[in-house]
Design a protein around this motif. Structure first.
Motif, PDB file in Angstrom:
ATOM      1  N   ALA A  58       0.320  -5.360   9.914  1.00  0.00           N
ATOM      2  CA  ALA A  58       1.056  -5.534   8.647  1.00  0.00           C
ATOM      3  C   ALA A  58       2.300  -6.380   8.897  1.00  0.00           C
ATOM      4  O   ALA A  58       2.715  -6.599  10.042  1.00  0.00           O
ATOM      5  CB  ALA A  58       1.455  -4.163   8.105  1.00  0.00           C
ATOM      6  N   ASP A  59       2.886  -6.895   7.817  1.00  0.00           N
ATOM      7  CA  ASP A  59       4.114  -7.705   7.932  1.00  0.00           C
ATOM      8  C   ASP A  59       5.351  -6.852   7.737  1.00  0.00           C
ATOM      9  O   ASP A  59       6.452  -7.264   8.075  1.00  0.00           O
ATOM     10  CB  ASP A  59       4.090  -8.819   6.878  1.00  0.00           C
ATOM     11  CG  ASP A  59       2.878  -9.708   7.072  1.00  0.00           C
ATOM     12  OD1 ASP A  59       2.832 -10.387   8.110  1.00  0.00           O
ATOM     13  OD2 ASP A  59       1.968  -9.684   6.217  1.00  0.00           O
ATOM     14  N   GLY A  65      -5.508  -5.826   7.189  1.00  0.00           N
ATOM     15  CA  GLY A  65      -4.834  -6.491   8.309  1.00  0.00           C
ATOM     16  C   GLY A  65      -5.752  -7.428   9.078  1.00  0.00           C
ATOM     17  O   GLY A  65      -5.312  -8.460   9.578  1.00  0.00           O
ATOM     18  N   ILE A  91       1.480  -8.505   3.796  1.00  0.00           N
ATOM     19  CA  ILE A  91       0.858  -7.177   3.691  1.00  0.00           C
ATOM     20  C   ILE A  91       1.897  -6.106   4.058  1.00  0.00           C
ATOM     21  O   ILE A  91       2.494  -6.155   5.137  1.00  0.00           O
ATOM     22  CB  ILE A  91      -0.367  -7.058   4.642  1.00  0.00           C
ATOM     23  CG1 ILE A  91      -1.353  -8.222   4.420  1.00  0.00           C
ATOM     24  CG2 ILE A  91      -1.047  -5.693   4.487  1.00  0.00           C
ATOM     25  CD1 ILE A  91      -1.906  -8.363   3.020  1.00  0.00           C
ATOM     26  N   VAL A  92       2.070  -5.174   3.127  1.00  0.00           N
ATOM     27  CA  VAL A  92       3.088  -4.135   3.314  1.00  0.00           C
ATOM     28  C   VAL A  92       2.413  -2.765   3.299  1.00  0.00           C
ATOM     29  O   VAL A  92       1.665  -2.445   2.378  1.00  0.00           O
ATOM     30  CB  VAL A  92       4.131  -4.188   2.172  1.00  0.00           C
ATOM     31  CG1 VAL A  92       5.200  -3.108   2.361  1.00  0.00           C
ATOM     32  CG2 VAL A  92       4.754  -5.575   2.079  1.00  0.00           C
ATOM     33  N   GLY A  93       2.675  -1.973   4.317  1.00  0.00           N
ATOM     34  CA  GLY A  93       2.154  -0.607   4.347  1.00  0.00           C
ATOM     35  C   GLY A  93       3.314   0.374   4.277  1.00  0.00           C
ATOM     36  O   GLY A  93       4.481  -0.004   4.446  1.00  0.00           O
ATOM     37  N   LYS A 152       0.832  -1.214   0.000  1.00  0.00           N
ATOM     38  CA  LYS A 152       0.000   0.000   0.000  1.00  0.00           C
ATOM     39  C   LYS A 152       0.862   1.258   0.000  1.00  0.00           C
ATOM     40  O   LYS A 152       1.094   1.882   1.024  1.00  0.00           O
ATOM     41  CB  LYS A 152      -0.952  -0.017   1.199  1.00  0.00           C
ATOM     42  CG  LYS A 152      -2.047  -1.069   1.057  1.00  0.00           C
ATOM     43  CD  LYS A 152      -3.449  -0.554   1.341  1.00  0.00           C
ATOM     44  CE  LYS A 152      -3.968   0.530   0.452  1.00  0.00           C
ATOM     45  NZ  LYS A 152      -3.912   1.886   0.907  1.00  0.00           N
ATOM     46  N   LYS A 212      -6.407 -10.612   6.505  1.00  0.00           N
ATOM     47  CA  LYS A 212      -5.344 -11.321   5.778  1.00  0.00           C
ATOM     48  C   LYS A 212      -5.220 -12.778   6.237  1.00  0.00           C
ATOM     49  O   LYS A 212      -5.498 -13.107   7.400  1.00  0.00           O
ATOM     50  CB  LYS A 212      -4.016 -10.584   5.940  1.00  0.00           C
ATOM     51  CG  LYS A 212      -3.367 -10.754   7.278  1.00  0.00           C
ATOM     52  CD  LYS A 212      -1.956 -10.193   7.260  1.00  0.00           C
ATOM     53  CE  LYS A 212      -1.288 -10.479   8.589  1.00  0.00           C
ATOM     54  NZ  LYS A 212      -0.040  -9.819   8.796  1.00  0.00           N
ATOM     55  N   LYS A 227      -1.979  -1.953  12.412  1.00  0.00           N
ATOM     56  CA  LYS A 227      -2.598  -2.369  11.147  1.00  0.00           C
ATOM     57  C   LYS A 227      -2.307  -3.833  10.826  1.00  0.00           C
ATOM     58  O   LYS A 227      -2.660  -4.314   9.745  1.00  0.00           O
ATOM     59  CB  LYS A 227      -2.123  -1.459  10.021  1.00  0.00           C
ATOM     60  CG  LYS A 227      -2.366   0.032  10.350  1.00  0.00           C
ATOM     61  CD  LYS A 227      -2.431   0.905   9.147  1.00  0.00           C
ATOM     62  CE  LYS A 227      -2.534   2.368   9.549  1.00  0.00           C
ATOM     63  NZ  LYS A 227      -3.054   3.228   8.506  1.00  0.00           N
ATOM     64  N   ILE A 274       6.421  -2.449   7.347  1.00  0.00           N
ATOM     65  CA  ILE A 274       6.101  -1.037   7.093  1.00  0.00           C
ATOM     66  C   ILE A 274       7.341  -0.381   6.503  1.00  0.00           C
ATOM     67  O   ILE A 274       8.453  -0.536   7.012  1.00  0.00           O
ATOM     68  CB  ILE A 274       5.663  -0.293   8.385  1.00  0.00           C
ATOM     69  CG1 ILE A 274       4.283  -0.771   8.866  1.00  0.00           C
ATOM     70  CG2 ILE A 274       5.642   1.219   8.155  1.00  0.00           C
ATOM     71  CD1 ILE A 274       3.068  -0.217   8.131  1.00  0.00           C
ATOM     72  N   LEU A 314       2.723  -0.605  12.291  1.00  0.00           N
ATOM     73  CA  LEU A 314       2.897  -2.032  12.013  1.00  0.00           C
ATOM     74  C   LEU A 314       1.966  -2.854  12.907  1.00  0.00           C
ATOM     75  O   LEU A 314       1.265  -3.755  12.451  1.00  0.00           O
ATOM     76  CB  LEU A 314       4.361  -2.396  12.276  1.00  0.00           C
ATOM     77  CG  LEU A 314       4.840  -3.791  11.931  1.00  0.00           C
ATOM     78  CD1 LEU A 314       4.990  -3.934  10.426  1.00  0.00           C
ATOM     79  CD2 LEU A 314       6.194  -4.075  12.600  1.00  0.00           C
ATOM     80  N   LEU A 374      -5.635  -0.222   4.875  1.00  0.00           N
ATOM     81  CA  LEU A 374      -4.572  -1.117   5.347  1.00  0.00           C
ATOM     82  C   LEU A 374      -5.020  -1.863   6.607  1.00  0.00           C
ATOM     83  O   LEU A 374      -4.808  -3.083   6.720  1.00  0.00           O
ATOM     84  CB  LEU A 374      -3.300  -0.300   5.614  1.00  0.00           C
ATOM     85  CG  LEU A 374      -2.059  -1.076   6.004  1.00  0.00           C
ATOM     86  CD1 LEU A 374      -1.668  -2.087   4.936  1.00  0.00           C
ATOM     87  CD2 LEU A 374      -0.887  -0.127   6.254  1.00  0.00           C
TER      88      LEU A 374
END
Ligand code: PMT
Length: 400
Positions: A342-343, A310, A319-321, A271, A313, A340, A345, A337, A306
């Motif tokens: 995410a894996d 999250g 998942i990258v923000g 994202k 998923k 959200k 940031i 991180l 995002l």
């Protein structure tokens, strides 16, 4: 490079003399080099120089057809493993970008289906001219490669970017092209890019400074590495990257809907878009008229795309923000991180010159749960994109 057929296109700039060094280096590496020169290139250096180095006939005239059994430009285009245009003048770049084919080199460029590398060399002001940059963007969008010119004193007397890289540097780039792995083959990657527009009325909106360059570089790089890429993009003037499915959207709500729809089919979501956190509570159907001295527009929160990804998923998805910060960059990125889920940031300090919105370069830190932060130096957005994709592959590998 042994046995590879390289078509070296030489166009007419002072750096044409350096192309002889490149030709010689490629021959030493074991490549079979065929040289095409534009007429103006022959004013700077004699075809005989290249013929002596490459031990192949140099072609300068589109109508010279030495072998009646074949059509030269098609035969050359077909037998090449790579085409290198060095130096690439502003003129040849413009012709290639717009599909003009009025000499042997530009005609062959249209006929080839193999990778093409352009090595621009020109005066610094010409190189930075928006028309030239626009044409280079067009070349890249077609999947052609561009070797960044070097900085330093130029033949024209100026100092700046525009030097043809030294032959050894170009040989390294060419080696890397032949080595380029398709290490994302079979992966479905969704990238978001650009800024969203939040309508106030039919002619006005709220937006931000995102140009889309970071997201487009990611989509382009992932496609080159073999991924099946969908690019969901807000408004941008960038040409669509080669081999990428592009879904244009306007607002955060549009992006939210499209991304969540496509999410189940993706292996990776990145994202990079700058999504508006708020939108006008009401988008007027007609243009708002000037009335009193003040106008108050009520804003309401947009969904956090995002964060919604999250919560949905699966274990196989990465998942990258991004985090666009102006202070406490890594601390704020680490908080995002967690918040959200995410894996990874990618944190950029958007207050720094050469980083964030609009620029061709970025300065980022890669923040992962339970890993030391990786701080990257200032790099072109294309190189940042490659580093992010490497990190994503590392995350996938760690899960095995
Ligand atoms: O497009 P360029 O000119 O190349 O510039 C690149 C960039 C600066 C836009 C890019 O590198 C970047 O930092 N993108 C994220 C900008 C941003 O919105 O950051 P944020 O910290 O506000 O948001 C954090 C993350 O949540 C981002 O991944 C964002 O896409 C996402 N987000 C934010 C708000 C929202 N409503 N939904 C979201 O999904």
């Amino acid at each position: 490079m042994k046995g590879k057929v390289i078509l070296l296109g030489v166009s007419g700039g002072i750096a044409a003399y350096k192309a002889a060094g490149l030709c010689s280096a490629l021959v030493k590496e074991g490549a079979v080099v065929h040289v095409i020169m534009t007429e103006s290139a022959t004013r700077f250096i004699a075809p005989l120089t290249f013929q002596s180095l490459a031990k192949t006939a140099v072609i300068t005239d589109i109508f010279a057809e030495p072998d009646p059994g074949e059509i030269s430009h098609i035969a050359l285009a077909d037998k090449a493993d790579l085409v290198v245009v060095a130096p690439a003048t502003a003129n040849v770049i413009a012709k290639a970008a717009h599909g003009l084919a009025d000499d042997m080199l530009t005609t062959t460029l249209l006929a080839t289906r193999v990778p093409v590398l352009f090595a621009p060399a020109m005066n610094v002001n010409m190189y930075h001219n928006p028309v030239v940059q626009d044409n280079l963007a067009r070349l890249r969008a077609r999947g052609w490669l561009v070797a960044e010119p070097g900085e330093g004193p130029l033949a024209c007397g100026y100092t700046g970017r525009g030097r043809l890289p030294e032959p050894e540097e170009l040989v390294d780039v060419i080696r890397a092209i032949f080595r380029q792995k398709k290490d994302m083959q079979g992966l479905r990657v969704l990238v978001t890019a650009g800024g969203t527009r939040e309508r106030i009325d039919p002619v006005r909106y709220l937006t931000n400074d995102s140009s889309g360059k970071m997201g487009f570089a990611l989509a382009e790089a992932a496609a080159r590495r073999g991924a099946d890429v969908t690019l969901v993009t807000g408004n941008t003037t960038l040409p669509p990257p080669a081999n990428v499915r592009v879904v244009p959207v306007e607002s955060a709500l549009d992006m939210h809907r499209v991304v969540l729809d496509l999410l189940p089919q993706q292996d990776v979501v990145i994202k990079a878009a700058a999504v508006a956190d708020y939108r006008p509570a009401l988008a007027a159907e007609r243009k708002i008229k000037k009335t009193g001295d003040r106008l108050t527009i009520e804003l309401v929160r947009n969904p956090d795309i995002l964060a919604d990804i999250g919560t949905r998923k699966t274990d196989r998805q990465v998942i990258v923000g991004f985090a666009a910060e102006t202070n406490d960059v890594v601390t704020n990125a680490a908080a995002k991180l967690r918040a959200k889920n995410a894996d990874l940031i990618v944190a950029n300090d958007v207050s720094q010159e050469g980083a964030g919105f609009g620029s061709d370069t970025n300065i980022v830190s890669l923040v992962r749960p339970d890993r030391p932060v990786r701080e990257l130096p200032q790099m072109s957005k294309r190189d940042v994109a490659e580093a992010i994709l490497d990190e994503i592959l590392a995350i996938r590998k760690d899960r095995l």
